[in-house]
Design a protein around this motif. Structure first.
Motif, PDB file in Angstrom:
ATOM      1  N   TYR A  92       0.822  -1.202   0.000  1.00 55.85           N
ATOM      2  CA  TYR A  92       0.000   0.000   0.000  1.00 55.85           C
ATOM      3  C   TYR A  92       0.857   1.252   0.000  1.00 55.85           C
ATOM      4  N   THR A  98      -4.802   9.191   2.772  1.00 58.58           N
ATOM      5  CA  THR A  98      -5.625   8.082   2.280  1.00 58.58           C
ATOM      6  C   THR A  98      -4.710   6.900   1.975  1.00 58.58           C
ATOM      7  N   TYR A 100      -3.987   3.721  -0.027  1.00 53.17           N
ATOM      8  CA  TYR A 100      -4.349   3.051  -1.268  1.00 53.17           C
ATOM      9  C   TYR A 100      -3.702   1.667  -1.320  1.00 53.17           C
ATOM     10  N   ASP A 119      -8.309  -0.291  -4.069  1.00 52.91           N
ATOM     11  CA  ASP A 119      -9.187  -0.074  -2.916  1.00 52.91           C
ATOM     12  C   ASP A 119      -8.566   0.958  -1.973  1.00 52.91           C
ATOM     13  N   ARG A 120      -9.404   1.777  -1.365  1.00 54.58           N
ATOM     14  CA  ARG A 120      -8.940   2.773  -0.404  1.00 54.58           C
ATOM     15  C   ARG A 120      -9.451   2.358   0.985  1.00 54.58           C
ATOM     16  N   ALA A 130      -8.762   7.010   7.373  1.00 53.54           N
ATOM     17  CA  ALA A 130      -8.812   7.908   6.221  1.00 53.54           C
ATOM     18  C   ALA A 130      -9.090   9.328   6.681  1.00 53.54           C
TER      19      ALA A 130
END
Length: 303
Positions: A92, A98, A100, A119-120, A130
């Motif tokens: 990631y 954020t 990711y 996908d977050r 987030a």
């Protein structure tokens, strides 16, 4: 009644220095500012944290791809490329608060439940991650854990112009760190190799996969770099040494104040293992970093 404020001689000298600091260069300004905070601020100051926060602030003014990590955070980030651990099995990147997902480890817990590149991650268990300031170390602490334990992850997934939240219950497991997910013959002449990342042992794994397929009659190869988020930069030229002519330049870096530095491809043995047969590379929008460099070099050299 007039009040007098008495400062030590050293403090007065420091203030005088700061007044004239505009005459000095940027490095001097930073050193003087840190020294003034450490010596003159009314409360005790964690100097290491002040300096690290200043570094992060400077890098935030550059671009989304420039970031700072401590020695501990760097070791944790490199662990999936060179060590063993238990967790959910994702690569990631934290961008503008954020998280990711760059890719999922093939056969890992996250892939098994359906998590995807792109996908977050919004929350882990009951903690929202987030849009809040959270360190890489804290994220890893939340995602990793003993084998067999569970973690609930909520992600924001964007598809076909719409966004939906998806919840996963992931059972942590030992994470396989092999770079080569698959190596097999598609037909009597065509081999297929799926590479999920560029790690410490990637060049060795690729040589073994190529040799195995050549023994089965491989004359042409499909190299799958789809969702490959990259990894170690040096792994790319080391791997490409088996595909390109010896001495072929793979990538170079050159800065305003740094000389040109070239990374070239050289085979492990006397000659490349697969320098002649047809080579097709598969990529997508999530193929990044070393994967982009490898695919670009293959294209530039007309392989």
């Amino acid at each position: 009644m007039k009040r007098k404020m008495i400062l030590p001689v050293a403090a007065i000298a420091a203030l005088g220095t700061l007044v004239s600091v505009g005459q000095h260069n940027a490095n001097t300004k930073l050193r003087m500012a840190e020294a003034a905070i450490a010596q003159l601020y009314v409360d005790t100051v964690n100097e290491d944290k002040v300096v690290e926060d200043a570094i992060r602030g400077m890098l935030n003014e550059l671009d989304p791809h420039s970031s700072y990590s401590t020695a501990e955070e760097t070791r944790a980030l490199n662990e999936p490329l060179s060590g063993k651990f238990s967790g959910v099995g994702i690569m990631y990147n934290m961008n503008n608060d954020t998280l990711y997902v760059l890719s999922t480890v093939s056969g890992g817990p996250a892939e098994k439940v359906g998590m995807r590149a792109g996908d977050r991650i919004i929350s882990v268990n009951d903690s929202v991650i987030a849009g809040v300031k959270i360190s890489t170390r804290d994220i890893q602490h939340k995602l990793r854990g003993p084998k067999g334990t569970h973690v609930n992850v909520t992600v924001l997934r964007r598809e076909a112009g719409s966004s939906d939240t998806v919840q996963f219950k992931i059972t942590r497991d030992d994470i396989p760190i092999n770079s080569v997910d698959a190596a097999y013959m598609v037909d009597s002449k065509t081999g297929f190799i799926r590479l999920n990342k560029f790690a410490e042992d990637t060049p060795k794994e690729m040589r073994e996969a190529i040799s195995k397929l050549q023994k089965q009659g491989m004359q042409q190869l499909i190299l799958d770099l789809v969702d490959n988020g990259g990894g170690y930069l040096n792994a790319a030229p080391d791997m490409l040494g088996e595909f390109l002519a010896p001495g072929s330049m793979v990538v170079y870096t050159e800065g305003r104040n740094s000389p040109r530095y070239e990374l070239k491809a050289y085979p492990k043995g006397k000659k490349p293992l697969f320098a002649e047969g047809r080579l097709v590379v598969m990529v997508n929008q999530y193929s990044a970093s070393a994967a982009e460099i490898a695919s670009g070099a293959i294209q530039d050299w007309d392989r």
